[in-house]
Design a protein around this motif. Sequence first.
Motif, short mmCIF file in Angstrom:
data_model
loop_
_atom_site.label_atom_id
_atom_site.label_comp_id
_atom_site.label_asym_id
_atom_site.label_seq_id
_atom_site.Cartn_x
_atom_site.Cartn_y
_atom_site.Cartn_z
N PRO A 120 4.78 18.79 52.26
CA PRO A 120 3.34 18.97 52.33
C PRO A 120 2.55 17.94 51.52
N GLU A 121 3.03 17.62 50.33
CA GLU A 121 2.31 16.68 49.45
C GLU A 121 2.16 15.31 50.10
N ALA A 122 3.11 14.97 51.00
CA ALA A 122 3.04 13.66 51.65
C ALA A 122 1.77 13.54 52.50
N GLY A 123 1.28 14.66 53.03
CA GLY A 123 0.04 14.64 53.81
C GLY A 123 -1.14 14.27 52.94
N LEU A 124 -1.17 14.86 51.76
CA LEU A 124 -2.25 14.58 50.81
C LEU A 124 -2.19 13.11 50.36
N LEU A 125 -0.97 12.64 50.08
CA LEU A 125 -0.83 11.26 49.61
C LEU A 125 -1.22 10.28 50.71
N ARG A 126 -0.91 10.63 51.97
CA ARG A 126 -1.28 9.74 53.08
C ARG A 126 -2.80 9.66 53.20
N LEU A 127 -3.47 10.79 53.07
CA LEU A 127 -4.93 10.78 53.12
C LEU A 127 -5.49 9.87 52.03
N ARG A 128 -5.00 10.05 50.81
CA ARG A 128 -5.51 9.24 49.70
C ARG A 128 -5.27 7.76 49.96
N LYS A 129 -4.05 7.43 50.41
CA LYS A 129 -3.66 6.04 50.59
C LYS A 129 -4.38 5.40 51.79
N LEU A 189 -12.27 11.29 40.47
CA LEU A 189 -13.12 11.78 39.38
C LEU A 189 -12.81 13.24 39.12
N ARG A 190 -12.38 13.53 37.92
CA ARG A 190 -12.04 14.91 37.57
C ARG A 190 -12.84 15.35 36.33
N PRO A 191 -14.01 15.90 36.56
CA PRO A 191 -14.82 16.35 35.42
C PRO A 191 -14.25 17.64 34.85
N VAL A 219 -11.21 9.71 34.94
CA VAL A 219 -11.24 8.83 36.10
C VAL A 219 -9.80 8.35 36.31
N ARG A 220 -9.17 8.92 37.32
CA ARG A 220 -7.75 8.67 37.57
C ARG A 220 -7.60 7.68 38.73
N GLU A 221 -6.80 6.64 38.53
CA GLU A 221 -6.49 5.72 39.62
C GLU A 221 -5.63 6.51 40.61
N VAL A 280 3.07 4.54 40.15
CA VAL A 280 4.42 5.02 40.46
C VAL A 280 4.45 5.96 41.68
N TYR A 281 3.29 6.48 42.06
CA TYR A 281 3.23 7.35 43.24
C TYR A 281 3.57 6.58 44.52
N PHE A 282 3.20 5.29 44.55
CA PHE A 282 3.32 4.54 45.80
C PHE A 282 4.19 3.29 45.70
N GLY A 318 -2.99 10.19 34.77
CA GLY A 318 -4.18 10.94 35.18
C GLY A 318 -3.83 12.31 35.74
N ASP A 319 -2.71 12.38 36.44
CA ASP A 319 -2.25 13.66 36.97
C ASP A 319 -1.96 14.62 35.81
N LEU A 320 -1.20 14.13 34.84
CA LEU A 320 -0.82 14.97 33.69
C LEU A 320 -2.03 15.34 32.85
N PRO A 330 -10.06 20.80 44.87
CA PRO A 330 -9.81 21.35 43.54
C PRO A 330 -8.64 20.62 42.90
N VAL A 331 -8.60 20.59 41.57
CA VAL A 331 -7.48 19.96 40.87
C VAL A 331 -6.23 20.86 40.96
N HIS A 332 -6.46 22.16 41.10
CA HIS A 332 -5.30 23.08 41.11
C HIS A 332 -4.53 23.00 42.42
C1 IPM Z 1 -2.99 16.59 41.99
C2 IPM Z 1 -1.70 17.16 42.49
C3 IPM Z 1 -1.02 16.18 43.43
C4 IPM Z 1 -0.70 14.94 42.62
C5 IPM Z 1 0.22 16.72 44.14
C6 IPM Z 1 -0.07 17.97 44.92
C7 IPM Z 1 0.85 15.67 45.02
O1 IPM Z 1 -0.89 17.52 41.42
O2 IPM Z 1 -3.85 16.26 42.83
O3 IPM Z 1 -3.16 16.48 40.79
O4 IPM Z 1 0.36 14.85 41.97
O5 IPM Z 1 -1.52 14.04 42.62
#
Ligand code: IPM
Length: 370
Positions: free
Chosen positions: A89-98, A106-108, A134-136, A141-143, A249-251, A287-289
């Motif tokens: 599932p996460e690959a769908g999100l990453l494809r959209l971003r990429k 932007l994560r306030p 402000v996360r790149e 390392v994601y890509f 930025g994720d962490l 959402p960030v969650h």
């Molecule tokens: C986020 C999430 C995503 C990420 C996951 C779902 C791939 O944790 O948006 O912070 O790691 O970027």
Amino acid sequence: MKPRKIFLLPGDGIGVEIMAEARKFIAYMNDELKLGFICEEGLVGGAAYNAHGMPISDGDMRRALAADAILLGSVGGPEWDGVSYDLRPEAGLLRLRKDLQLFANLRPAICYPALASASSLKSDLVEGLDILIVRELTGGVYFGEPKEIIDLGEGQKRAIDTQIYETYEVVRIARVGFELARTRRGHVTSMEKRNVMKTGLLWNEVITAIHAARYQDVILSHMLADAGGMQLVRAPKQFDVIVTDNLFGDLLSDVAAMLTGSLGMLPSASLGSLDEISGKRRAMYEPVHGSAPDIVGKGIANPIAMIASLAMCLRYSFALNIEADRLEKAISAVLDDGLRTADIYVQGMQKVSTSEMGDAILEKFRLISA
Ligand code: IPM
Ligand code: MG
């Protein structure tokens, strides 16, 4: 008036439940405020995998590219644990971003006064907190390639992820950070690991150079990302804008989220660069969650991060700043009234469901907009 096209991608898990709340606001803004949103809806994540065998279909990718803004719920869940890495599932999100080149995330992290006591930190440390991470989002390392697991034989494997950053990627995210800092308290903290990573060295060098060339009116601090994590829980109010790479930025944004009381509170905007001709910027709001599989279907998910993401969408994609402010005020007012979903509940408050929270915020929004 030009139609305002929003593409809704509820995704999986509680994404579906919180998107239902966001839809109520869009319907209200169309019916009563005549804002002319046109919504299409698609599938992403496990839902798309179940329907199409891939985490986002080409058709939905096209619709995402054609929209002015995308509103996304969340992706993933244990149901898809066995799915191959490329189709997860996460690959769908990453494809959209990429593919949409949404490089600026932007994560306030704002701690609403009413929620200071819900934070795991002492309330005086977080009360009034207002920081922006402000996360790149399209590099690092994601890509980076190679990204693989190689079988070495004799029971041994080698896994490789590659952290890559090029100058232009650091330049464009730095500029977003500095520009936003100018609209806030004028302080950027850049976080990397220059003590052990070449990408950290380059990151530090590029940020320093841009600052000297164009943003001397903004204060720039550098922090090693591990120390930054520590400072975020020690004295979070020292920060204004934090600029950092994709993984850090994720962490760090999950850490920042907890400062505000709950992961269920944090919205985000992922933006591309401005198209000089159309004046538009590709954008996705989520959402960030995550999809919170443990509470799916119970009707207790917190819809605030989703509704606040819609507020960011009004502001950044449609320049509807007044409506965005009102929506954020409505959230704050409902919290002041003592309404709480389970994740932010403390004794003496009124525990409400996902839809009750959505309805209460909508009611406030109506009052404020009237
Ligand atoms: C986020 C999430 C995503 C990420 C996951 C779902 C791939 O944790 O948006 O912070 O790691 O970027
Ligand atoms: Mg994350």
